[in-house]
Design a protein around this motif. Structure first.
Motif, PDB file in Angstrom:
ATOM      1  N   THR A 151       0.825  -1.212   0.000  1.00 61.97           N
ATOM      2  CA  THR A 151       0.000   0.000   0.000  1.00 61.97           C
ATOM      3  C   THR A 151       0.856   1.258   0.000  1.00 61.97           C
ATOM      4  O   THR A 151       0.624   2.196  -0.769  1.00 61.97           O
TER       5      THR A 151
ATOM      6  N   THR B  64      -6.004   5.841   5.184  1.00 66.52           N
ATOM      7  CA  THR B  64      -7.292   5.700   5.862  1.00 66.52           C
ATOM      8  C   THR B  64      -8.311   6.646   5.236  1.00 66.52           C
ATOM      9  O   THR B  64      -8.006   7.357   4.283  1.00 66.52           O
ATOM     10  N   SER B  65      -9.531   6.656   5.776  1.00 69.58           N
ATOM     11  CA  SER B  65     -10.609   7.487   5.221  1.00 69.58           C
ATOM     12  C   SER B  65     -11.621   7.781   6.317  1.00 69.58           C
ATOM     13  O   SER B  65     -11.655   7.093   7.355  1.00 69.58           O
TER      14      SER B  65
ATOM     15  N   THR C 263     -13.574   4.655   7.119  1.00 70.67           N
ATOM     16  CA  THR C 263     -12.860   3.684   7.956  1.00 70.67           C
ATOM     17  C   THR C 263     -12.896   4.105   9.417  1.00 70.67           C
ATOM     18  O   THR C 263     -13.125   3.280  10.317  1.00 70.67           O
TER      19      THR C 263
ATOM     20  N   ASP D 181      -9.504  -0.256   4.689  1.00 74.40           N
ATOM     21  CA  ASP D 181     -10.858   0.017   4.215  1.00 74.40           C
ATOM     22  C   ASP D 181     -11.859  -0.226   5.343  1.00 74.40           C
ATOM     23  O   ASP D 181     -11.537  -0.874   6.339  1.00 74.40           O
TER      24      ASP D 181
END
Length: 315
Positions: free
Chosen positions: A11, A41-42, A45, A111
């Motif tokens: 990643t 990240t998001s 998440t 995710d």
């Protein structure tokens, strides 16, 4: 090498290669007032994180960025592995489980579906995070998982984070140390204010399920530090095990194998690993500003005494 480490390398390497396509303003996002890197990240998440189900035998490692969490994680994984006395077949099963489930070496990475997949990981899970208490899943505290909190003096932390920011292509760089210092002091860096992080954890000083250990303490006597960690988590090791782990996890040893363990990220992650490097960058005014800030936030607290601020941050 575990599969979650392989997945992380993949990643990060992809993120580093794609950085030129990402404008500086798109590198970060804000979630509940704190900045995070979009590369790992998001918001979705972080929302899903509250669904994470902790187990009472989980090994939770916590540390603000650049306080030595990668080093601590390697030490604890070696302690857990040696203490678990796993057979080769059990080791293969654990690695295959991580490979199948695509897990990551940070709780807040990945995710939104990662927390459902983590339910299938065999115990004992070693889980690392940079998050403060109020953003951790409630299940960690409710299910009484043991937490090891890593502390590092804020001056060296600030300097290490500055170099990390300017060497990490997936983070916006700073034109100068002075510009960065202002943002660090105001919590305008990823994972927020280190002072806020410390103030929150100070409230847990008397929690028997939480142990705090200093980066500096580990540097001064790693064997003694590891014995304390092993006793806290109930790992059973012989004297020879501790000395073997020290050899495997010294800063120089980890730096030499960093490309294997962390990919392109390795050269960025392992820089100096020394105590007192802050003296090369702090101006007199900046030193006084941090002295005031630390006293205002943590003066007289148990956590400040544990950190030995007056020892490691003396001008």
């Amino acid at each position: 090498m575990s599969r979650n480490r392989e997945r992380f390398i993949e990643t990060v390497n992809n993120s580093l290669l794609q950085t030129e396509k990402l404008a500086s303003k798109g590198m970060l996002f804000s979630y509940r007032g704190i900045l995070y890197p979009t590369s790992v990240t998001s918001p979705e998440t972080l929302e899903a994180l509250q669904s994470f189900e902790a187990r009472s035998d989980d090994v939770i490692l916590v540390g603000y960025p650049k306080t030595g969490t990668n080093w601590l994680e390697e030490i604890v994984r070696e302690l857990e592995s040696a203490g678990g006395k796993y057979t080769e077949e059990e080791m293969r099963e654990n690695i295959n489980a991580e490979k199948k489930l695509d897990t990551f070496p940070r709780l807040e990475f990945g995710d939104p579906g990662i927390y459902e997949r983590m339910k299938e990981l065999p115990s004992r899970r070693v889980i690392t995070t940079h998050l403060p208490p109020h953003l951790l899943p409630r299940s960690i505290f409710q299910n009484k998982a043991k937490i090891l909190l890593l502390l590092r003096n804020p001056k060296d932390t600030a300097v290490s984070y500055y170099h990390f920011y300017n060497n990490m292509p997936v983070l916006p760089s700073f034109a100068s140390w002075d510009e960065y210092f202002a943002d660090f002091m105001n919590g305008k860096v990823t994972w927020g204010s280190y002072f806020d992080h410390l103030v929150e954890w100070n409230k847990y000083m008397d929690n028997e399920k939480i142990m705090m250990i200093n980066y500096e303490e580990l540097k001064e006597d790693q064997v003694l530090g590891m014995k304390k960690i092993a006793a806290f988590f109930g790992f059973s090791l012989c004297e020879e095990d501790f000395h073997t782990i020290v050899k495997n996890t010294s800063f120089q040893a980890m730096k030499e194998k960093s490309k294997e363990t962390h990919g392109m990220f390795g050269d960025i992650l392992f820089r100096k690993g020394v105590v007192g490097n802050w003296r090369n960058l702090f101006s007199k005014a900046q030193n006084e500003e941090m002295e005031r800030k630390f006293e205002e936030c943590l003066g007289g607290t148990k956590l400040a005494a544990k950190m030995k601020y007056n020892v490691y941050c003396k001008a």
